[in-house]
Write a protein that holds these residues in place. Structure first.
Motif, PDB file in Angstrom:
ATOM      1  N   GLU A   1       5.781   3.276   1.071  1.00 45.92           N
ATOM      2  CA  GLU A   1       5.191   1.923   0.577  1.00 45.92           C
ATOM      3  C   GLU A   1       5.295   0.988   1.752  1.00 45.92           C
ATOM      4  O   GLU A   1       6.201   0.924   2.422  1.00 45.92           O
ATOM      5  N   VAL A   2       3.898   0.543   2.383  1.00 44.39           N
ATOM      6  CA  VAL A   2       4.036  -0.229   3.499  1.00 44.39           C
ATOM      7  C   VAL A   2       3.279  -1.473   3.303  1.00 44.39           C
ATOM      8  O   VAL A   2       2.239  -1.676   2.259  1.00 44.39           O
ATOM      9  N   MET A   3       3.274  -2.392   4.184  1.00 47.58           N
ATOM     10  CA  MET A   3       2.289  -3.649   4.264  1.00 47.58           C
ATOM     11  C   MET A   3       1.663  -3.528   5.640  1.00 47.58           C
ATOM     12  O   MET A   3       2.210  -3.202   6.616  1.00 47.58           O
TER      13      MET A   3
ATOM     14  N   MET B   1       0.857  -1.237   0.171  1.00 51.72           N
ATOM     15  CA  MET B   1      -0.038  -0.092   0.149  1.00 51.72           C
ATOM     16  C   MET B   1       0.853   1.234   0.190  1.00 51.72           C
ATOM     17  O   MET B   1       1.652   1.345   0.809  1.00 51.72           O
ATOM     18  N   GLU B   2       0.511   2.288  -0.949  1.00 47.11           N
ATOM     19  CA  GLU B   2       1.315   3.523  -1.008  1.00 47.11           C
ATOM     20  C   GLU B   2       0.787   4.395  -0.129  1.00 47.11           C
ATOM     21  O   GLU B   2      -0.651   4.697  -0.451  1.00 47.11           O
TER      22      GLU B   2
ATOM     23  N   ILE C   1       8.297  -1.140   3.320  1.00 44.27           N
ATOM     24  CA  ILE C   1       9.151  -1.426   2.259  1.00 44.27           C
ATOM     25  C   ILE C   1       9.876  -0.612   1.353  1.00 44.27           C
ATOM     26  O   ILE C   1      10.956  -0.608   1.246  1.00 44.27           O
TER      27      ILE C   1
ATOM     28  N   ALA D   1      -0.093   0.168   9.580  1.00 47.78           N
ATOM     29  CA  ALA D   1       0.938  -0.576   8.909  1.00 47.78           C
ATOM     30  C   ALA D   1       2.176  -1.179   9.903  1.00 47.78           C
ATOM     31  O   ALA D   1       2.263  -0.757  10.849  1.00 47.78           O
ATOM     32  N   THR D   2       2.514  -2.304   9.246  1.00 50.21           N
ATOM     33  CA  THR D   2       3.563  -3.149  10.223  1.00 50.21           C
ATOM     34  C   THR D   2       4.875  -3.341   9.502  1.00 50.21           C
ATOM     35  O   THR D   2       5.717  -3.600  10.063  1.00 50.21           O
ATOM     36  N   ARG D   3       4.984  -3.287   8.256  1.00 56.02           N
ATOM     37  CA  ARG D   3       5.963  -3.393   7.488  1.00 56.02           C
ATOM     38  C   ARG D   3       6.507  -2.197   6.382  1.00 56.02           C
ATOM     39  O   ARG D   3       5.450  -1.992   5.767  1.00 56.02           O
TER      40      ARG D   3
END
Lengths: 219, 122
Positions: B120-122, A1-2, B31, B27-29
């Motif tokens: 940018e995350v997950m 997700m951005e 990127i 978010a946890t990660r």
């Protein structure tokens, strides 16, 4: 997700600097941030100023250096209160460091607070410490092209103190050249050629301090 | 640790922002981190990347890719008022104006920015 963010990396410094400006305005305190290369004479200028104007103003100093409290001790020898910040390798002071070292001062009973930044013409310019003005210090033992090489400082400073003019007969420094470039970056820049060693030329600098102090008190 | 470049303090501001943004969005990660910097902002992109790496090692933010996006300067000529992008960014403040040739004292309209653009995350 951005995730779109768009946040200034200096925002935390700038928000603390804004708090400091409000505090200093409330106390009617003039705050000056002295910026120069190492060895240009920031501490010598303070020693002179704190001594010559001590009957006139209540002044104090925050000293920034990587290591040692040598400068704070030099300044304290004039009778002014001085607090040393050691940045342990950090190349500049920031607003948080200044805020965290204000406790020893009785701000309501001060007229002028000098912040002597870490000797460096680059990074200190980027970090607002809540000051009213930046004071650029340059010595004639350096190159007269410093304003060309480090434009941001001379662009943002209110005045430029040109120190060690007693050495002019022995060096190739061109005062006109340095002044012309600095003024092209900043048409309103005040320029004070001085010698902290001989005491020459300090009166216009003191007159500027008096005027700024009076303006801050009235504001 | 002995670091003498101000990228270290910029990186710790950035990290604080990253933690806040990740928490806000659950978010946890992490990127990727995208930072935009003006070429007149006195920032060395490699140093900022290195500082982020050094400060995140062993934390949940470790391993994220750092992308530094340069922003070319835009100046307004002090002589004729025209706007132009100087050729050599490093010396931008002293670049000659393409219209009138004035080479000094231009105002900087763009090129001093430094901000976290997106993550940018997950």
């Amino acid at each position: 997700m951005e995730i779109a963010v768009t946040r200034n990396l200096l925002e935390s410094n700038e928000s603390v600097a804004a708090e400091l400006k409000e505090l200093f305005a409330h106390k009617g305190l003039l705050v000056l941030n002295l910026i120069s290369s190492p060895g240009a004479g920031k501490t010598s200028l303070l020693e002179r100023t704190l001594t010559d104007l001590r009957g006139e103003f209540r002044m104090a100093v925050i000293e920034g250096d990587l290591q040692t409290d040598n400068d704070a001790r030099r300044v304290a020898a004039t009778g002014a209160q001085a607090v040393q910040i050691n940045t342990n390798g950090g190349c500049h002071l920031d607003s948080r460091m200044v805020r965290d070292h204000l406790a020893p001062f009785d701000l309501a009973n001060l007229d002028i607070l000098f912040i002597e930044n870490v000797g460096n013409l680059v990074c200190p310019v980027e970090f607002d410490c809540g000051e009213d003005h930046k004071v650029a210090l340059l010595s004639v033992a350096e190159g007269d092209d410093k304003p060309e090489k480090y434009p941001l400082l001379f662009n943002l400073a209110k005045v430029m103190v040109l120190n060690k003019v007693d050495l002019l007969p022995y060096v190739d420094f061109d005062v006109q050249r340095a002044t012309r470039f600095a003024r092209q970056l900043n048409a309103a820049l005040g320029v004070f050629p001085v010698s902290c060693r001989s005491g020459e030329g300090l009166d216009p600098w003191y007159a500027w301090l008096r005027a700024e102090r009076a303006a801050k008190k009235q504001a | 640790m002995l670091f003498s470049m101000h990228e270290m303090s910029l990186a710790s501001n950035l990290l604080e922002m990253l933690r806040q943004e990740m928490e806000k969005h659950g978010a946890t990660r992490l990127i990727e981190v995208r930072v935009c910097y003006g070429l007149l902002a006195n920032v060395v992109p490699e140093s900022l990347e290195f500082a982020v790496m050094a400060l995140t090692e062993g934390t949940p933010l470790a391993g994220a890719k750092v992308t530094m996006q340069p922003i070319p300067p835009l100046l307004r000529c002090i002589g004729c008022g025209c706007e132009f992008e100087p050729g050599e960014a490093r010396l931008a403040v002293f670049s000659p104006c393409p219209q009138c040739g004035e080479d000094f004292g231009h105002s900087v309209l763009r090129g001093k920015e430094l901000y976290l653009d997106s993550i940018e995350v997950m």
